[in-house]
Design a protein around this motif. Structure first.
Motif, PDB file in Angstrom:
ATOM      1  N   THR A   1      -1.706   1.275   5.845  1.00 32.92           N
ATOM      2  CA  THR A   1      -1.071   0.062   5.595  1.00 32.92           C
ATOM      3  C   THR A   1       0.210  -0.368   6.161  1.00 32.92           C
ATOM      4  OG1 THR A   1      -0.249   0.561   3.473  1.00 32.92           O
ATOM      5  CG2 THR A   1      -2.418  -0.449   3.555  1.00 32.92           C
ATOM      6  N   ASP A   2       1.144   1.028   6.177  1.00 39.45           N
ATOM      7  CA  ASP A   2       2.223   0.572   6.745  1.00 39.45           C
ATOM      8  C   ASP A   2       2.471   0.977   8.219  1.00 39.45           C
ATOM      9  OD1 ASP A   2       4.010   0.181   4.554  1.00 39.45           O
ATOM     10  OD2 ASP A   2       5.739   1.471   4.768  1.00 39.45           O
ATOM     11  N   THR A   3       1.503   1.379   8.807  1.00 38.81           N
ATOM     12  CA  THR A   3       1.475   1.394  10.232  1.00 38.81           C
ATOM     13  C   THR A   3       0.712   0.414  10.734  1.00 38.81           C
ATOM     14  OG1 THR A   3      -0.342   2.991  10.344  1.00 38.81           O
ATOM     15  CG2 THR A   3       1.936   3.905  10.471  1.00 38.81           C
TER      16      THR A   3
ATOM     17  N   SER B   1       6.092   5.853   7.107  1.00 37.87           N
ATOM     18  CA  SER B   1       5.578   5.231   5.626  1.00 37.87           C
ATOM     19  C   SER B   1       6.464   6.297   4.728  1.00 37.87           C
ATOM     20  CB  SER B   1       4.259   5.456   5.226  1.00 37.87           C
ATOM     21  OG  SER B   1       3.829   6.792   5.407  1.00 37.87           O
ATOM     22  N   THR B   2       6.589   5.767   3.577  1.00 41.53           N
ATOM     23  CA  THR B   2       6.979   6.704   2.338  1.00 41.53           C
ATOM     24  C   THR B   2       6.229   7.743   2.157  1.00 41.53           C
ATOM     25  OG1 THR B   2       8.637   4.905   1.513  1.00 41.53           O
ATOM     26  CG2 THR B   2       7.884   6.635   0.091  1.00 41.53           C
ATOM     27  N   SER B   3       4.848   7.265   2.271  1.00 40.68           N
ATOM     28  CA  SER B   3       3.964   8.560   2.090  1.00 40.68           C
ATOM     29  C   SER B   3       3.979   9.523   2.918  1.00 40.68           C
ATOM     30  CB  SER B   3       2.622   7.864   1.999  1.00 40.68           C
ATOM     31  OG  SER B   3       2.225   7.772   3.284  1.00 40.68           O
TER      32      SER B   3
ATOM     33  N   ASP C   1      12.181   7.508   0.291  1.00 43.15           N
ATOM     34  CA  ASP C   1      11.965   6.139   1.022  1.00 43.15           C
ATOM     35  C   ASP C   1      12.117   6.273   2.487  1.00 43.15           C
ATOM     36  OD1 ASP C   1      11.844   3.320   1.497  1.00 43.15           O
ATOM     37  OD2 ASP C   1      13.841   2.993   1.022  1.00 43.15           O
ATOM     38  N   HIS C   2      11.813   5.359   3.305  1.00 42.53           N
ATOM     39  CA  HIS C   2      12.120   5.216   4.686  1.00 42.53           C
ATOM     40  C   HIS C   2      12.730   3.813   5.366  1.00 42.53           C
ATOM     41  CE1 HIS C   2       8.075   2.849   6.133  1.00 42.53           C
ATOM     42  NE2 HIS C   2       8.312   2.849   4.670  1.00 42.53           N
ATOM     43  N   HIS C   3      13.175   3.288   4.385  1.00 46.81           N
ATOM     44  CA  HIS C   3      13.881   1.826   4.615  1.00 46.81           C
ATOM     45  C   HIS C   3      15.258   2.528   5.195  1.00 46.81           C
ATOM     46  CE1 HIS C   3      10.712   0.363   2.228  1.00 46.81           C
ATOM     47  NE2 HIS C   3      10.921  -0.877   3.314  1.00 46.81           N
ATOM     48  N   ILE C   4      15.691   1.897   6.353  1.00 44.68           N
ATOM     49  CA  ILE C   4      16.978   2.086   6.962  1.00 44.68           C
ATOM     50  C   ILE C   4      18.211   1.398   6.086  1.00 44.68           C
ATOM     51  CG2 ILE C   4      17.150   0.261   8.393  1.00 44.68           C
ATOM     52  CD1 ILE C   4      18.242   2.422  10.649  1.00 44.68           C
TER      53      ILE C   4
ATOM     54  N   PHE D   1       9.758   5.285  -5.220  1.00 40.55           N
ATOM     55  CA  PHE D   1       8.996   5.368  -3.718  1.00 40.55           C
ATOM     56  C   PHE D   1       9.283   3.952  -2.972  1.00 40.55           C
ATOM     57  CE2 PHE D   1       6.882   8.423  -6.609  1.00 40.55           C
ATOM     58  CZ  PHE D   1       6.742   9.433  -5.926  1.00 40.55           C
ATOM     59  N   ASP D   2       9.638   3.965  -1.788  1.00 36.48           N
ATOM     60  CA  ASP D   2       9.430   2.742  -0.886  1.00 36.48           C
ATOM     61  C   ASP D   2      10.597   1.840  -1.291  1.00 36.48           C
ATOM     62  OD1 ASP D   2       8.073   2.223   1.550  1.00 36.48           O
ATOM     63  OD2 ASP D   2       7.177   0.546   0.219  1.00 36.48           O
ATOM     64  N   CYS D   3      11.441   2.036  -2.041  1.00 34.65           N
ATOM     65  CA  CYS D   3      12.347   0.992  -2.455  1.00 34.65           C
ATOM     66  C   CYS D   3      13.760   1.070  -2.294  1.00 34.65           C
ATOM     67  CB  CYS D   3      12.193   1.040  -4.351  1.00 34.65           C
ATOM     68  SG  CYS D   3      12.969  -0.185  -4.802  1.00 34.65           S
TER      69      CYS D   3
ATOM     70  N   GLY E   1       0.877  -1.179   0.128  1.00 30.89           N
ATOM     71  CA  GLY E   1       0.104  -0.005  -0.015  1.00 30.89           C
ATOM     72  C   GLY E   1       0.879   1.198  -0.025  1.00 30.89           C
ATOM     73  N   ASP E   2       1.902   1.041   0.573  1.00 25.34           N
ATOM     74  CA  ASP E   2       2.862   2.363   0.819  1.00 25.34           C
ATOM     75  C   ASP E   2       3.570   2.795  -0.590  1.00 25.34           C
ATOM     76  OD1 ASP E   2       4.244   4.484   1.906  1.00 25.34           O
ATOM     77  OD2 ASP E   2       5.820   3.344   2.901  1.00 25.34           O
ATOM     78  N   ALA E   3       3.939   1.520  -1.207  1.00 21.24           N
ATOM     79  CA  ALA E   3       4.493   1.644  -2.534  1.00 21.24           C
ATOM     80  C   ALA E   3       3.717   2.426  -3.661  1.00 21.24           C
ATOM     81  CB  ALA E   3       5.181   0.243  -3.025  1.00 21.24           C
TER      82      ALA E   3
HETATM   83 MN   LIG Z   1       7.088   1.675   3.231  1.00 22.69          MN
END
Ligand SMILES: [Mn+2]
Length: 320
Positions: A155-157, A125-127, A105-108, A84-86, A28-30
């Motif tokens: 979705t991301d939370t 989330s990325t959003s 993005d928000h992935h560490i 996004f989100d990748c 959902g975030d992507a």
């Molecule tokens: Mn995400």
């Protein structure tokens, strides 16, 4: 971050042909994040395309405004790509790097593969990052865009249940509702359109649950046979691992799914274990509480389980 938001927006204003992309097997975030910019950039007079390599796209997200605009054909003559989100470039399913790439993005574990990298591991989330970028640049968020950003946030939370949820998340949600996002509509679309095949698959998968490490680790299996018998599709496996984590004693839940190229592992933790460490070890990635990887060319569930038990024992801190 503010400077990056401004720099990115300048680049967006300059560009004419823009493609919005997100990772393979989008969540959902992507999709929400990439689709959130579609109406905004259209309004600015840009030639905008939304690309995702996956076919078919997850059906449960088909209510997102402009979902039907997502194409699996990469447009030519692109002057700006925004991802996004990748976490890494190879997860986009794109061979060649574009002339300019903004990576949001928000992935560490993000590898900073863009020309501008806007990575906020603290963002829920990325959003949320997209939202901050729009706010910083004084961009008006319309109803369609708000629905996408809001859905991605939900979705991301895990419906506002994760540790990433703070005051800012609720403030963002409130602002999105003000912009026209409808929480009841999004909730009904996401959670009240279940497939019977998914419930039948759950029943079979739950039968395989195995606890170890003093009940702190739970494994659950999904085989191709189960999928065939129940008529389930891959999307139907998405939340199985989350529900297994809900067992009282469990700190880490791990789903093993038999795929064409090997065994896909999905990891979730509850309170303290960093599952991204284990995912990264096997060539995957993710977050502290949610991560995954594929053990390529391996189809023996017990072998993978025994291997993972050793890694998981470490992160749930169980002494022999
Ligand atoms: Mn995400």
């Amino acid at each position: 971050m503010q400077e990056l938001f401004k720099k990115a927006w300048e680049k967006i204003k300059e560009a004419k042909n823009i493609v919005l992309v997100s990772h393979i097997n989008p969540d959902g975030d992507a999709l929400g994040s990439s689709l959130s910019l579609y109406p905004i950039l259209k309004r600015m007079g840009k030639n905008v395309k939304v690309f995702n390599v996956t076919k078919p796209l997850p059906q449960y997200l088909d209510f997102l405004p402009n979902f039907d605009k997502v194409t699996d054909k990469l447009p030519k003559n692109v002057d700006l790509m925004i991802s996004f989100d990748c976490g890494s470039f190879d997860r986009l399913g794109i061979d060649e790097k574009p002339p300019f790439l903004i990576n949001i993005d928000h992935h560490i574990s993000n590898t900073n593969y863009g020309d501008i990298n806007i990575i906020d591991p603290k963002a829920a989330s990325t959003s949320q990052v997209v939202f901050e970028m729009l706010k910083t640049n004084g961009v008006e968020i319309d109803e369609d865009s708000a629905t996408c950003i809001y859905t991605a946030l939900v979705t991301d939370t895990g419906s506002f249940q994760y540790e990433s949820v703070n005051e800012k998340v609720f403030q963002t949600a409130a602002e999105l509702v003000k912009c026209g996002a409808k929480p009841d509509f999004v909730a009904k679309m996401l959670f009240q359109r279940d497939r019977l095949s998914r419930l039948r698959l759950l029943a079979k998968a739950y039968d395989t649950i195995e606890l170890c490490c003093e009940g702190k680790v739970a494994f659950v299996e999904v085989t191709k046979e189960m999928m065939e018998i129940t008529g389930a599709i891959k999307d139907d496996t998405d939340t199985i691992v989350n529900s297994v984590r809900a067992i009282a004693s469990v700190e880490v839940a791990c789903m093993l799914r038999e795929d064409d190229d090997g065994i896909k592992i999905s990891l979730r933790s509850k309170n303290y274990a960093d599952v991204s460490k284990v995912a990264v070890k096997y060539g995957g990635g993710g977050h502290i509480r949610a991560a995954g990887a594929t053990i390529k060319d391996e189809f023996d569930f017990n072998k993978v389980k025994n291997m993972l038990k050793e890694d998981l024992k470490e992160i749930v801190k169980v002494e022999e």
